[in-house]
Scaffold this motif. Structure first.
Motif, PDB file in Angstrom:
ATOM      1  N   PRO A   1       0.926  -1.628  -0.207  1.00 57.47           N
ATOM      2  CA  PRO A   1       0.266   0.154  -0.005  1.00 57.47           C
ATOM      3  C   PRO A   1       1.083   1.381   0.304  1.00 57.47           C
ATOM      4  CG  PRO A   1      -0.716  -1.453   1.945  1.00 57.47           C
ATOM      5  CD  PRO A   1       0.605  -1.932   1.421  1.00 57.47           C
ATOM      6  N   GLU A   2       2.227   0.779   0.406  1.00 58.37           N
ATOM      7  CA  GLU A   2       3.531   2.423   0.797  1.00 58.37           C
ATOM      8  C   GLU A   2       2.842   2.796  -0.952  1.00 58.37           C
ATOM      9  OE1 GLU A   2       3.852   0.513   3.870  1.00 58.37           O
ATOM     10  OE2 GLU A   2       3.277  -0.444   1.860  1.00 58.37           O
ATOM     11  N   CYS A   3       2.902   1.785  -2.318  1.00 57.91           N
ATOM     12  CA  CYS A   3       3.440   2.170  -2.972  1.00 57.91           C
ATOM     13  C   CYS A   3       1.877   3.173  -4.580  1.00 57.91           C
ATOM     14  CB  CYS A   3       3.781   1.165  -4.723  1.00 57.91           C
ATOM     15  SG  CYS A   3       4.962   0.768  -3.822  1.00 57.91           S
ATOM     16  N   GLN A   4       2.305   4.272  -4.573  1.00 53.06           N
ATOM     17  CA  GLN A   4       1.658   5.251  -5.579  1.00 53.06           C
ATOM     18  C   GLN A   4       0.800   4.226  -6.257  1.00 53.06           C
ATOM     19  OE1 GLN A   4       4.630   8.249  -6.129  1.00 53.06           O
ATOM     20  NE2 GLN A   4       2.828   9.393  -5.151  1.00 53.06           N
ATOM     21  N   THR A   5       1.024   3.055  -6.795  1.00 58.24           N
ATOM     22  CA  THR A   5       0.249   3.066  -7.605  1.00 58.24           C
ATOM     23  C   THR A   5       0.349   1.323  -7.320  1.00 58.24           C
ATOM     24  OG1 THR A   5       2.122   1.837  -8.411  1.00 58.24           O
ATOM     25  CG2 THR A   5       0.571   3.984  -9.919  1.00 58.24           C
ATOM     26  N   ALA A   6      -0.739   0.402  -7.748  1.00 57.01           N
ATOM     27  CA  ALA A   6      -1.351  -0.850  -7.029  1.00 57.01           C
ATOM     28  C   ALA A   6       0.215  -1.784  -7.877  1.00 57.01           C
ATOM     29  CB  ALA A   6      -2.524  -1.264  -8.130  1.00 57.01           C
ATOM     30  N   PHE A   7       0.668  -2.608  -6.593  1.00 57.68           N
ATOM     31  CA  PHE A   7       1.595  -3.706  -6.398  1.00 57.68           C
ATOM     32  C   PHE A   7       2.033  -4.505  -5.249  1.00 57.68           C
ATOM     33  CE2 PHE A   7       5.736  -5.094  -5.944  1.00 57.68           C
ATOM     34  CZ  PHE A   7       6.719  -3.999  -6.408  1.00 57.68           C
ATOM     35  N   PHE A   8       1.798  -5.149  -6.188  1.00 58.49           N
ATOM     36  CA  PHE A   8       1.556  -6.930  -5.587  1.00 58.49           C
ATOM     37  C   PHE A   8       3.396  -7.630  -5.840  1.00 58.49           C
ATOM     38  CE2 PHE A   8      -2.799  -5.078  -6.482  1.00 58.49           C
ATOM     39  CZ  PHE A   8      -3.096  -5.239  -5.805  1.00 58.49           C
ATOM     40  N   LEU A   9       3.880  -8.526  -4.532  1.00 57.30           N
ATOM     41  CA  LEU A   9       4.283  -8.936  -5.107  1.00 57.30           C
ATOM     42  C   LEU A   9       3.949 -10.116  -4.047  1.00 57.30           C
ATOM     43  CD1 LEU A   9       6.610  -9.273  -1.715  1.00 57.30           C
ATOM     44  CD2 LEU A   9       6.640  -7.487  -2.267  1.00 57.30           C
ATOM     45  N   ARG A  10       4.837 -11.301  -4.235  1.00 56.85           N
ATOM     46  CA  ARG A  10       5.337 -13.020  -3.878  1.00 56.85           C
ATOM     47  C   ARG A  10       6.601 -13.524  -3.812  1.00 56.85           C
ATOM     48  NH1 ARG A  10       1.549 -17.839  -5.716  1.00 56.85           N
ATOM     49  NH2 ARG A  10       2.518 -19.348  -4.106  1.00 56.85           N
ATOM     50  N   VAL A  11       6.829 -14.109  -2.604  1.00 60.13           N
ATOM     51  CA  VAL A  11       8.033 -14.517  -2.954  1.00 60.13           C
ATOM     52  C   VAL A  11       7.889 -16.043  -2.227  1.00 60.13           C
ATOM     53  CG1 VAL A  11      10.317 -14.549  -1.529  1.00 60.13           C
ATOM     54  CG2 VAL A  11       9.197 -12.041  -1.456  1.00 60.13           C
TER      55      VAL A  11
ATOM     56  N   PHE B   1       6.391 -10.388  -8.792  1.00 57.21           N
ATOM     57  CA  PHE B   1       5.743  -8.333  -8.958  1.00 57.21           C
ATOM     58  C   PHE B   1       4.349  -8.331  -9.531  1.00 57.21           C
ATOM     59  CE2 PHE B   1      10.077  -8.546  -7.783  1.00 57.21           C
ATOM     60  CZ  PHE B   1      10.246  -8.377  -6.500  1.00 57.21           C
ATOM     61  N   ASP B   2       3.767  -7.590  -9.607  1.00 53.43           N
ATOM     62  CA  ASP B   2       2.585  -7.204 -10.534  1.00 53.43           C
ATOM     63  C   ASP B   2       2.533  -5.828 -10.241  1.00 53.43           C
ATOM     64  OD1 ASP B   2       0.727  -6.953 -12.044  1.00 53.43           O
ATOM     65  OD2 ASP B   2      -0.649  -7.747 -10.610  1.00 53.43           O
ATOM     66  N   CYS B   3       3.000  -5.281 -11.346  1.00 57.27           N
ATOM     67  CA  CYS B   3       2.476  -3.580 -11.265  1.00 57.27           C
ATOM     68  C   CYS B   3       2.553  -2.770 -12.684  1.00 57.27           C
ATOM     69  CB  CYS B   3       4.117  -3.302 -10.846  1.00 57.27           C
ATOM     70  SG  CYS B   3       4.179  -1.151 -10.597  1.00 57.27           S
ATOM     71  N   PRO B   4       1.053  -2.047 -12.720  1.00 53.15           N
ATOM     72  CA  PRO B   4       1.097  -1.534 -13.953  1.00 53.15           C
ATOM     73  C   PRO B   4       2.430  -0.666 -14.592  1.00 53.15           C
ATOM     74  CG  PRO B   4      -0.195  -0.420 -12.383  1.00 53.15           C
ATOM     75  CD  PRO B   4       1.313  -1.413 -11.485  1.00 53.15           C
ATOM     76  N   PRO B   5       1.826  -1.026 -15.786  1.00 54.01           N
ATOM     77  CA  PRO B   5       3.039  -0.649 -17.315  1.00 54.01           C
ATOM     78  C   PRO B   5       3.705   1.042 -16.919  1.00 54.01           C
ATOM     79  CG  PRO B   5       1.842  -1.868 -18.205  1.00 54.01           C
ATOM     80  CD  PRO B   5       1.004  -1.585 -17.131  1.00 54.01           C
ATOM     81  N   GLU B   6       2.474   2.012 -16.818  1.00 56.95           N
ATOM     82  CA  GLU B   6       1.998   2.970 -16.849  1.00 56.95           C
ATOM     83  C   GLU B   6       2.299   3.803 -15.063  1.00 56.95           C
ATOM     84  OE1 GLU B   6      -2.261   1.511 -15.282  1.00 56.95           O
ATOM     85  OE2 GLU B   6      -0.834   0.958 -17.203  1.00 56.95           O
ATOM     86  N   ALA B   7       3.519   2.481 -14.322  1.00 60.05           N
ATOM     87  CA  ALA B   7       4.330   3.304 -13.207  1.00 60.05           C
ATOM     88  C   ALA B   7       5.299   2.564 -13.361  1.00 60.05           C
ATOM     89  CB  ALA B   7       3.504   2.359 -11.901  1.00 60.05           C
TER      90      ALA B   7
END
Length: 149
Positions: free
Chosen positions: A58-68, A80-86
């Motif tokens: 949630p600290e990221c300004q855009t929707a950011f998801f991760l899994r380890v 990692f999942d993060c939109p290309p516009e970021a």
């Protein structure tokens, strides 16, 4: 009888190399270098396209998801999942994706929390973005810690 202390684990060599590249780069090319890493984020596997099992940062300004995932041999795999516009946030993911490939859990945990400051990014991008990148790393390390118990 002499005891030689075992040196503490170092961050993965590939990531250390990336950090050095950024730290020694002229300030005017740092942003270009950063954006090149936004293309280094591998696509999610089919099984994760709905972000199942991924944690949002949630600290990221855009929707950011991760899994380890830590394998039995303690090798760490990241997604990692993060939109290309970021592109800046994607670049953080790209740096970690590339720098942590094949790394062991201890190496990942040895990555300094101020990684992005060490790379000289604090001068190139906004504090809010640096905070987002730092949060990504913190959550990634927490997931590793939880899995190695």
């Amino acid at each position: 009888m002499s005891h030689t202390a075992t040196p503490p684990p170092a961050m993965p060599p590939k990531l250390a190399e990336i950090v050095d590249e950024f730290a020694s780069a002229p300030r005017d090319v740092v942003l270009e270098m950063l954006l090149e890493y936004s293309d280094a984020v591998p696509p999610l596997p089919e099984t994760m396209t709905d972000r199942a099992g991924m944690e949002q940062v949630p600290e990221c300004q855009t929707a950011f998801f991760l899994r380890v995932e830590v394998a039995a041999d303690r090798t760490v795999t990241t997604w990692f999942d993060c939109p290309p516009e970021a592109p800046t946030t994607r670049a953080f993911a790209g740096i970690l994706a590339e720098g942590l490939t094949g790394a062991g859990a201890d190496q990942v945990l040895a990555v300094p929390d101020d990684l992005y400051q060490r790379m000289g990014l604090a001068q190139a991008i906004s504090p809010l973005r640096v905070r987002g990148g730092t949060a990504i790393l913190a959550r990634l390390k927490r997931q590793v810690r939880e899995q190695i118990g």
